[in-house]
Enzyme design. Structure first.
Site, PDB file in Angstrom:
ATOM      1  N   ARG A   1       0.866  -1.186   0.000  1.00 39.17           N
ATOM      2  CA  ARG A   1       0.000   0.000   0.000  1.00 39.17           C
ATOM      3  C   ARG A   1       0.899   1.232   0.000  1.00 39.17           C
ATOM      4  NH1 ARG A   1      -2.304   3.623   3.714  1.00 39.17           N
ATOM      5  NH2 ARG A   1      -4.483   4.172   3.302  1.00 39.17           N
TER       6      ARG A   1
ATOM      7  N   SER B   1     -12.470  -3.815   1.862  1.00 39.68           N
ATOM      8  CA  SER B   1     -12.629  -3.212   3.181  1.00 39.68           C
ATOM      9  C   SER B   1     -14.107  -3.036   3.500  1.00 39.68           C
ATOM     10  CB  SER B   1     -11.931  -1.849   3.231  1.00 39.68           C
ATOM     11  OG  SER B   1     -10.535  -1.989   3.108  1.00 39.68           O
TER      12      SER B   1
ATOM     13  N   LYS C   1      -4.273   5.878   9.289  1.00 39.62           N
ATOM     14  CA  LYS C   1      -5.229   6.261   8.252  1.00 39.62           C
ATOM     15  C   LYS C   1      -6.158   7.322   8.841  1.00 39.62           C
ATOM     16  CE  LYS C   1      -8.282   4.231   4.767  1.00 39.62           C
ATOM     17  NZ  LYS C   1      -8.995   3.025   4.311  1.00 39.62           N
TER      18      LYS C   1
END
Length: 201
Positions: free
Chosen positions: A32, A101, A130
């Site tokens: 990521r 997700s 995040k």
């Protein structure tokens, strides 16, 4: 695929950090990087896949379908705003791993049957990794989603080794972490702690 210790990389991760996590016991890696250009990410994904494939550790690319396809990664992980899972499945083909997700029970209820192979459920708690995350579920909010999930569910967001017994008991297939490994003084030891805790929980 084993999701027991699922390492999600931070932006700018080095190949060595990924391999340290795997040496410690990470069973899956999600590449990521919100900042990297596609070309750089493709090159890194190709390197990592070559290193991980002989170890039986799958490499999943976060969000970027084009990168996953170009690098021949083992799969793709998408969020709620990254596109239709059925369209992603059609592009990836039937063999690739596709993860999604899930942040709410409503999102789970809207999941197209047979579209994905696993779910990343969270955030369980608020996390600085995040900043734009959805409202934390907490363990009480996580449990019913995990129990209702038609595919393996991996807990993510502010979770660590002390949470593993409860997560495992509620039916989680694994724990997904970023900073618990990436920010540890010894990433390999941190991954080993997670793996051993999961094995003995």
């Amino acid at each position: 695929m084993s999701f027991r210790v699922y390492f999600v990389t931070p932006d700018g991760v080095s190949d060595e950090l990924v391999m340290a996590a795997v040496r410690g016991g990470a069973t899956a890696v999600q590449l990521r990087d919100k900042q990297a250009e596609d070309a750089a990410m493709i090159a890194q994904a190709r390197r990592l896949r070559a290193l991980l494939a002989p170890l039986g550790v799958p490499l999943i690319v976060n969000d970027r379908l084009a990168v996953a396809l170009a690098a021949r990664a083992d799969g793709l992980h998408i969020g709620q705003s990254d596109g239709d899972p059925l369209r992603m499945r059609a592009a990836l083909g039937p063999v690739a791993i596709l993860g999604l997700s899930i942040e709410t029970a409503a999102q789970l209820a809207a999941l197209p049957p047979g579209a994905v192979d696993y779910l990343g459920v969270g955030p369980v708690r608020a996390t600085a990794t995040k900043p734009d995350h959805a409202a934390p579920l907490g363990m009480d909010g996580l449990a019913p989603i995990v129990r209702a999930a038609p595919v393996p569910a991996v807990a993510i967001g502010g979770v660590g080794a002390p949470d593993i017994p409860e997560l495992k008991q509620m039916g989680c297939a694994g724990i997904a972490v970023v900073s618990a490994i990436a920010s540890a003084p010894d990433p390999e030891a941190a991954a080993r702690d997670l793996a051993q805790t999961w094995s003995h929980a």
